[in-house]
Scaffold this motif. Sequence first.
Motif, PDB file in Angstrom:
ATOM      1  N   MET A   1      -9.148   0.271   9.380  1.00 39.12           N
ATOM      2  CA  MET A   1      -8.511   0.947   8.256  1.00 39.12           C
ATOM      3  C   MET A   1      -8.023   2.341   8.625  1.00 39.12           C
ATOM      4  N   VAL A   2      -8.819   3.069   9.396  1.00 41.23           N
ATOM      5  CA  VAL A   2      -8.403   4.420   9.793  1.00 41.23           C
ATOM      6  C   VAL A   2      -7.172   4.367  10.683  1.00 41.23           C
ATOM      7  N   SER A   3      -7.135   3.428  11.621  1.00 39.14           N
ATOM      8  CA  SER A   3      -6.001   3.361  12.548  1.00 39.14           C
ATOM      9  C   SER A   3      -4.720   2.920  11.855  1.00 39.14           C
ATOM     10  N   PHE A   4      -4.827   2.193  10.754  1.00 41.92           N
ATOM     11  CA  PHE A   4      -3.625   1.716  10.073  1.00 41.92           C
ATOM     12  C   PHE A   4      -3.242   2.565   8.867  1.00 41.92           C
ATOM     13  N   GLU A   5      -4.133   3.433   8.384  1.00 43.65           N
ATOM     14  CA  GLU A   5      -3.780   4.267   7.236  1.00 43.65           C
ATOM     15  C   GLU A   5      -2.745   5.322   7.608  1.00 43.65           C
ATOM     16  N   ILE A   6      -2.781   5.799   8.853  1.00 42.79           N
ATOM     17  CA  ILE A   6      -1.814   6.823   9.264  1.00 42.79           C
ATOM     18  C   ILE A   6      -0.391   6.263   9.270  1.00 42.79           C
ATOM     19  N   PRO A   7      -0.097   5.142   9.950  1.00 39.50           N
ATOM     20  CA  PRO A   7       1.259   4.594   9.835  1.00 39.50           C
ATOM     21  C   PRO A   7       1.601   4.134   8.419  1.00 39.50           C
ATOM     22  N   LEU A   8       0.605   3.731   7.626  1.00 38.26           N
ATOM     23  CA  LEU A   8       0.880   3.347   6.237  1.00 38.26           C
ATOM     24  C   LEU A   8       1.424   4.541   5.451  1.00 38.26           C
ATOM     25  N   ILE A   9       0.767   5.682   5.590  1.00 38.85           N
ATOM     26  CA  ILE A   9       1.231   6.882   4.875  1.00 38.85           C
ATOM     27  C   ILE A   9       2.585   7.337   5.406  1.00 38.85           C
ATOM     28  N   LEU A  10       2.763   7.324   6.730  1.00 35.81           N
ATOM     29  CA  LEU A  10       4.032   7.762   7.307  1.00 35.81           C
ATOM     30  C   LEU A  10       5.185   6.850   6.901  1.00 35.81           C
ATOM     31  N   SER A  11       4.913   5.564   6.722  1.00 34.47           N
ATOM     32  CA  SER A  11       5.987   4.636   6.370  1.00 34.47           C
ATOM     33  C   SER A  11       6.550   4.895   4.975  1.00 34.47           C
ATOM     34  N   LEU A  12       5.767   5.575   4.123  1.00 34.26           N
ATOM     35  CA  LEU A  12       6.220   5.841   2.762  1.00 34.26           C
ATOM     36  C   LEU A  12       6.899   7.196   2.615  1.00 34.26           C
ATOM     37  N   LEU A  13       6.860   8.020   3.649  1.00 35.28           N
ATOM     38  CA  LEU A  13       7.502   9.329   3.555  1.00 35.28           C
ATOM     39  C   LEU A  13       9.016   9.215   3.409  1.00 35.28           C
ATOM     40  N   GLY A  14       9.602   8.169   3.982  1.00 35.62           N
ATOM     41  CA  GLY A  14      11.041   7.978   3.841  1.00 35.62           C
ATOM     42  C   GLY A  14      11.446   7.798   2.386  1.00 35.62           C
ATOM     43  N   VAL A  15      10.659   7.028   1.635  1.00 35.56           N
ATOM     44  CA  VAL A  15      10.949   6.821   0.214  1.00 35.56           C
ATOM     45  C   VAL A  15      10.833   8.138  -0.545  1.00 35.56           C
ATOM     46  N   VAL A  16       9.823   8.944  -0.207  1.00 32.32           N
ATOM     47  CA  VAL A  16       9.656  10.236  -0.869  1.00 32.32           C
ATOM     48  C   VAL A  16      10.840  11.151  -0.568  1.00 32.32           C
TER      49      VAL A  16
ATOM     50  N   SER B   1       6.618   5.879 -11.208  1.00 31.67           N
ATOM     51  CA  SER B   1       7.565   5.429 -12.231  1.00 31.67           C
ATOM     52  C   SER B   1       8.972   5.935 -11.926  1.00 31.67           C
ATOM     53  N   GLU B   2       9.080   7.178 -11.478  1.00 28.35           N
ATOM     54  CA  GLU B   2      10.394   7.726 -11.136  1.00 28.35           C
ATOM     55  C   GLU B   2      10.953   7.057  -9.885  1.00 28.35           C
ATOM     56  N   ILE B   3      10.089   6.720  -8.937  1.00 29.08           N
ATOM     57  CA  ILE B   3      10.564   6.017  -7.735  1.00 29.08           C
ATOM     58  C   ILE B   3      11.123   4.655  -8.116  1.00 29.08           C
ATOM     59  N   ALA B   4      10.428   3.927  -9.009  1.00 26.37           N
ATOM     60  CA  ALA B   4      10.925   2.618  -9.451  1.00 26.37           C
ATOM     61  C   ALA B   4      12.235   2.772 -10.213  1.00 26.37           C
ATOM     62  N   ALA B   5      12.316   3.772 -11.092  1.00 21.93           N
ATOM     63  CA  ALA B   5      13.539   3.974 -11.880  1.00 21.93           C
ATOM     64  C   ALA B   5      14.718   4.380 -11.010  1.00 21.93           C
ATOM     65  N   SER B   6      14.452   5.025  -9.863  1.00 17.66           N
ATOM     66  CA  SER B   6      15.548   5.469  -8.990  1.00 17.66           C
ATOM     67  C   SER B   6      16.239   4.312  -8.277  1.00 17.66           C
ATOM     68  N   GLN B   7      15.690   3.108  -8.379  1.00 14.60           N
ATOM     69  CA  GLN B   7      16.266   1.952  -7.689  1.00 14.60           C
ATOM     70  C   GLN B   7      17.023   1.036  -8.653  1.00 14.60           C
ATOM     71  N   SER B   8      17.632   1.628  -9.677  1.00 10.33           N
ATOM     72  CA  SER B   8      18.373   0.828 -10.652  1.00 10.33           C
ATOM     73  C   SER B   8      19.622   0.198 -10.045  1.00 10.33           C
ATOM     74  N   SER B   9      20.197   0.825  -9.004  1.00  6.95           N
ATOM     75  CA  SER B   9      21.413   0.296  -8.375  1.00  6.95           C
ATOM     76  C   SER B   9      21.091  -0.641  -7.223  1.00  6.95           C
ATOM     77  N   PHE B  10      20.109  -0.256  -6.391  1.00 10.60           N
ATOM     78  CA  PHE B  10      19.737  -1.078  -5.233  1.00 10.60           C
ATOM     79  C   PHE B  10      18.336  -0.692  -4.797  1.00 10.60           C
ATOM     80  N   PRO B  11      17.571  -1.613  -4.220  1.00 17.09           N
ATOM     81  CA  PRO B  11      16.214  -1.296  -3.755  1.00 17.09           C
ATOM     82  C   PRO B  11      16.259  -0.507  -2.454  1.00 17.09           C
TER      83      PRO B  11
END
Length: 437
Positions: free
Chosen positions: A221-236, A245-255
Amino acid sequence: MSVIAPNFKLSGFIKSIIDDVVWFLLIFSLIGFPVIMMILFYIPMPVIDGELLTPFLAFTYLADPTRTLPIVQAFMTTDMFKVMAFPGFGFAALLAAGTIFVERKMLAKLQLRVGPFYCGKVEGILQLAGDGLKLISKEIIIPAKADKPIFWAAPVLFVASAAAFVALIPVAPGWVVADVDMGLLAVFAVIGFFPIVTILSAWSANSKFPFIGGIRALFQMVSFEIPLILSLLGVVMVTGTLNLSEIAASQSSFPWIVFLPVGAIVFFITMLAELERIPFDLPEAESEIVAGWLTELSGMMYGLVQLGTYLKLYAFAALFVVLFLGGWNGPMIVPPFPMELATEGIELGPVTAKIGGLEPLLSQVITQEMINGTLMFVLKTVGVIFFILLPRGVFPRIRIDMLLSLGWTKLIGLAFVNIFIALALVYAGVLGPGGLQ
């Protein structure tokens, strides 16, 4: 020609029915009635004919469907309903139960077996209920040298962590238990509890196989939590917010998976490792260490861990949908509701619904947007769950050195590639202010 069993007695049959009725009335009087009254005191009562409805009068209204509807509607607006029923624990537990049954049948088909068959008239549909009753009735065995307080607390903490994870997932516009501005950070905080609970459960059992499984789970879990968190920085970066909720609403045109496929792939792989699913099931490797950190758990303690595991599976699949697949956004497939339902108005706090006769409860609580959003969310989540379950039937378990190498090197590298892609899209003006989204 009917055959009556030789031991059948009509008097005994009638006595059993009377006993059931008496027990039902007794249990309802002692438990059901107080629970209903507590709920009625908790929810905001509607105003009917210019007079505020009292809980005692509302209890008498339960026998009249036309008067029950505004009470039900008032209950649906409370936090209690969101936590207990939708979109909280009840909704997630229902999907988790369906996932367990579908997984067993799907794996059976992949391996040319039958799977659950006898318990229930249709394809063993009641097998899950039978297993639940079996676990409830089985004895809970505590190892003699176990640290008993921690050993007892670990399964409860595991389910509580999974339930907290579920509470952060928005299902439809406005339908989320905990809509916090730092929702994604809260998700990371909750995920961080799982390795702690796992290692505490493994250590408290004072047995070698759970301890080996717990150490494996901690490393994994420790070895995979770091890439898990980094993989979501692009969405942020492309959304500029941590609110789910705002992230979901921002995808009204395309995911976002259209622009950040690398991040979606890294998140999906790390999600499998966090869930301890094949090919990353080393903490529970049955062929090597019995059942890993679950070895000493029995009875309903084991049942609680299994419930928490599948709640966690639903939460991760739903998080993938919210972050990369548009959440509740999708084509409007639910027909619009009629604007006027009847003539007599019933005031319900800030909401005024028109209910007459036995008209259905259609108001500002249950809207076309809410039903359509929930339907799209469930369809996407079920699809992601299917791809999470599929590797168990087609992939073998990998070695632990391969697992750690994958987490610490390859996936972290791909996560940084995803971050650079997101930065390029934002600075090039493709996404963000002035861009497509």
